[in-house]
Design an enzyme around this catalytic site. Sequence first.
Site, mmCIF file in Angstrom:
data_model
loop_
_atom_site.group_PDB
_atom_site.id
_atom_site.type_symbol
_atom_site.label_atom_id
_atom_site.label_comp_id
_atom_site.label_asym_id
_atom_site.label_seq_id
_atom_site.Cartn_x
_atom_site.Cartn_y
_atom_site.Cartn_z
ATOM 1 C CB CYS A 2 -0.941 0.081 1.190
ATOM 2 S SG CYS A 2 -1.953 -1.377 1.405
ATOM 3 N NE ARG A 27 4.720 1.704 -0.091
ATOM 4 C CZ ARG A 27 5.691 1.389 0.747
ATOM 5 N NH1 ARG A 27 6.933 1.507 0.361
ATOM 6 N NH2 ARG A 27 5.431 0.976 1.951
ATOM 7 C CD1 TRP A 77 -0.614 -6.421 -3.193
ATOM 8 C CD2 TRP A 77 -0.874 -7.065 -1.075
ATOM 9 N NE1 TRP A 77 -0.330 -7.763 -3.125
ATOM 10 C CE2 TRP A 77 -0.485 -8.192 -1.836
ATOM 11 C CE3 TRP A 77 -1.105 -7.250 0.287
ATOM 12 C CZ2 TRP A 77 -0.302 -9.444 -1.278
ATOM 13 C CZ3 TRP A 77 -0.934 -8.519 0.840
ATOM 14 C CH2 TRP A 77 -0.530 -9.589 0.054
ATOM 15 C CG ASN A 103 0.702 2.164 3.748
ATOM 16 O OD1 ASN A 103 -0.325 2.153 3.102
ATOM 17 N ND2 ASN A 103 1.845 2.641 3.297
ATOM 18 N N GLY A 104 -0.311 -0.968 6.720
ATOM 19 C CA GLY A 104 0.003 -1.811 7.871
ATOM 20 C C GLY A 104 -1.178 -2.686 8.213
ATOM 21 C CD GLU A 486 15.686 -14.335 -8.177
ATOM 22 O OE1 GLU A 486 15.156 -14.860 -7.197
ATOM 23 O OE2 GLU A 486 15.362 -13.221 -8.601
ATOM 24 C CE LYS A 490 12.440 -11.941 -10.218
ATOM 25 N NZ LYS A 490 13.161 -11.966 -9.013
ATOM 26 C CD GLU A 493 8.557 -12.469 -8.272
ATOM 27 O OE1 GLU A 493 8.262 -11.829 -7.280
ATOM 28 O OE2 GLU A 493 9.635 -12.291 -8.888
ATOM 29 C CG HIS A 509 16.373 -38.835 -5.624
ATOM 30 N ND1 HIS A 509 16.683 -40.145 -5.347
ATOM 31 C CD2 HIS A 509 17.554 -38.192 -5.786
ATOM 32 C CE1 HIS A 509 18.000 -40.285 -5.315
ATOM 33 N NE2 HIS A 509 18.557 -39.107 -5.588
ATOM 34 C CE LYS A 609 10.927 -3.738 -5.657
ATOM 35 N NZ LYS A 609 11.505 -4.838 -6.433
HETATM 36 O O1 M6R Z 1 12.251 -6.343 0.137
HETATM 37 P P1 M6R Z 1 12.668 -7.774 0.356
HETATM 38 O O2 M6R Z 1 13.927 -8.114 -0.319
HETATM 39 O O3 M6R Z 1 12.688 -8.132 1.822
HETATM 40 O O4 M6R Z 1 11.519 -8.621 -0.301
HETATM 41 C C1 M6R Z 1 11.518 -10.017 -0.231
HETATM 42 C C2 M6R Z 1 10.565 -10.619 -1.213
HETATM 43 O O5 M6R Z 1 9.253 -10.203 -0.945
HETATM 44 C C3 M6R Z 1 10.923 -10.245 -2.651
HETATM 45 O O6 M6R Z 1 12.222 -10.624 -2.967
HETATM 46 C C4 M6R Z 1 9.954 -10.907 -3.636
HETATM 47 O O7 M6R Z 1 10.167 -12.280 -3.662
HETATM 48 C C5 M6R Z 1 10.117 -10.269 -5.005
HETATM 49 N N1 M6R Z 1 8.842 -10.137 -5.613
HETATM 50 C C6 M6R Z 1 11.028 -11.026 -5.902
HETATM 51 O O8 M6R Z 1 11.019 -10.621 -7.219
#
Ligand code: M6R
Length: 614
Positions: A2, A27, A77, A103-104, A486, A490, A493, A509, A609
Amino acid sequence: MCGIVGYIGNSDVVEILVNGLNTLKYRGYDSAGVALFDENKIKVYKAVGKLENLKDKLSTVKSEIKNPFMGIGHIRWATHGKANEVNAHPHTSTTSDIVIVHNGIIENFKELREELIKKGCVFKSETDTEVVAHLISEEYKNTKNLKEAVKNALPQLKGAYALCIMSINEPDNIVCVRKNAPLIIGVGENENIIASDIPAIISLTSNIIYLNDDEIAVVKKDSVSIENLDGTIIPCKIVKMFVETDAISKMGYKHYMLKEIHEQPNIVRNLLNGRIIDVNSSVELPEIKISKDTLKNLSKVQIIACGTSLHAGQIGKYLIEDFAGVSVEVEPASEYIYRKNTTDENSLVIAISQSGETADTITAVKQAKGKGAYIVVITNRPDSNITRYADSVLNVNAGIEVSVAATKSYTAQLLTLYLFAIYLAEIKGENLDKLSDLKRELLSIPTKMEEILTTEGDIEKKSEQLSKYKNFVYIGRGVNLPTAMEGALKLKEISYINANAYPAGELKHGPIALLDENMPVVSVLIPGHISYDKTISNCEEAKARNAKLITVTSSNDEKLSKLFDVIIKIPEVSDILSPLLSVIPFQLLAYHISNFLGKDVDQPRNLAKSVTVE
Ligand code: M6R
């Protein structure tokens, strides 16, 4: 999660709020809204979906909006209640005398809601936030002063909050407060702006006040006054910030993600600058404030992080164990916090977080600090919440990362971990003979990253061919297993394609049962380590099950072209440094597949984010 903006002054309030929210889209982006103080009324406008929907709505009601002097805005969000108009912020009290954005998370909102309903409050939404509007409204009945009402309401709240509040009875100020959620005030000439992050402020001013937890600010057009809960006046400390205007511009790229991928060589170059001055001298990390004696005698290192930062941490384990010979545990922060762990006063806990706002990681760090551990925080936001608990902060200096999918912050985290692992090895006197060569090779990484980026056109073509598949398996071994993880993260996501990563040796396995001509297997192959031949064998096994084989490799072995259907070449690199390079083709593959499928690359569905809830 947010974004919040508040503005008071003579400029176009709607434009400033909407532009501010636009910079905070990363955000959260499932609904948005503004409340405007206009003609002695509070006018609230909300829309579900992208910010563009709110913009459209505001343009259709243009004639209703006369001359607002202040307003608050929010981009959401969803955590409590669906993403719909009723649940979108701003939220109002029963009589609409109080309006807030938040926010929160208010953890005790259910209890508060029941009590407030008994008092006659009428709730409209399913959110946790709405209780705060009612609570402040109730307190206002006694105090007849917004700041005092907020002060009385806050001790009743459990959880995290950044709040901007307006009262119909106070037409010349916005009150704001924070606890465990970021909030800053931008101080302008006869205008002031409040926001949850810097991008929303920089077009107006570079003068910033960082609000601390439980500090309540009364923001007027020409003044800001701050006090804490017991009424002590807090001096306003205005900080001049470095304006990163490039960071919030796409600089000609179609998406932030692509721009951020292309920024990596220079980020790594800048990070190396001043750290490795001479390959025969020690790495310079003056930010590490923990004594060398303490570092020499550490019993163990624990790395805690989430998502992409966790993958960086998993590579960090290899580096610290390999270079410095200290045993390292790596754990998702969300797991660390709910088990009996062995952290003690001889442990070093490294917390990695791009945003420095991730709730799981912050809670883990607080716990570790409570047990007396030394804390090193690796972050891209040295002004963030998590740094409050750190003994030392390593700023990865990647610049503001706008795209929700982390790319440049990841390679910057990796490089920081390489530097830290070498630093620790040098202090401990371990592997000194090989560290100079390693440092020499590290210095060549930015140029090699640039070489990979010149092959983007080729990766784009390959991505188009691969975009027809609905499932992928990624495999890697050793230091490149986290790279495979990773790469898979990616892809899922931003393209919503199912991609799962496995240690290459684990394929046989179980996961091998998934393989057929519809399940491509993507691998990382770096010669010079035993794992190279072993991974090739695992790829052969996949080929025997008709899987299409894709590899990212630094190998020049011509035999690979017989085995693999798609080969993405990266420059020659030692196995231990290869994660800095091998991830880039994976980022580009994910980007181009997502773009080809017409997905929302920078703002993928359901994600935010900064994940500020546990
Ligand atoms: O801000 P942070 O690095 O603590 O965030 C951690 C994860 O939320 C963040 O890496 C998330 O997996 C991203 N969307 C990856 O692209």
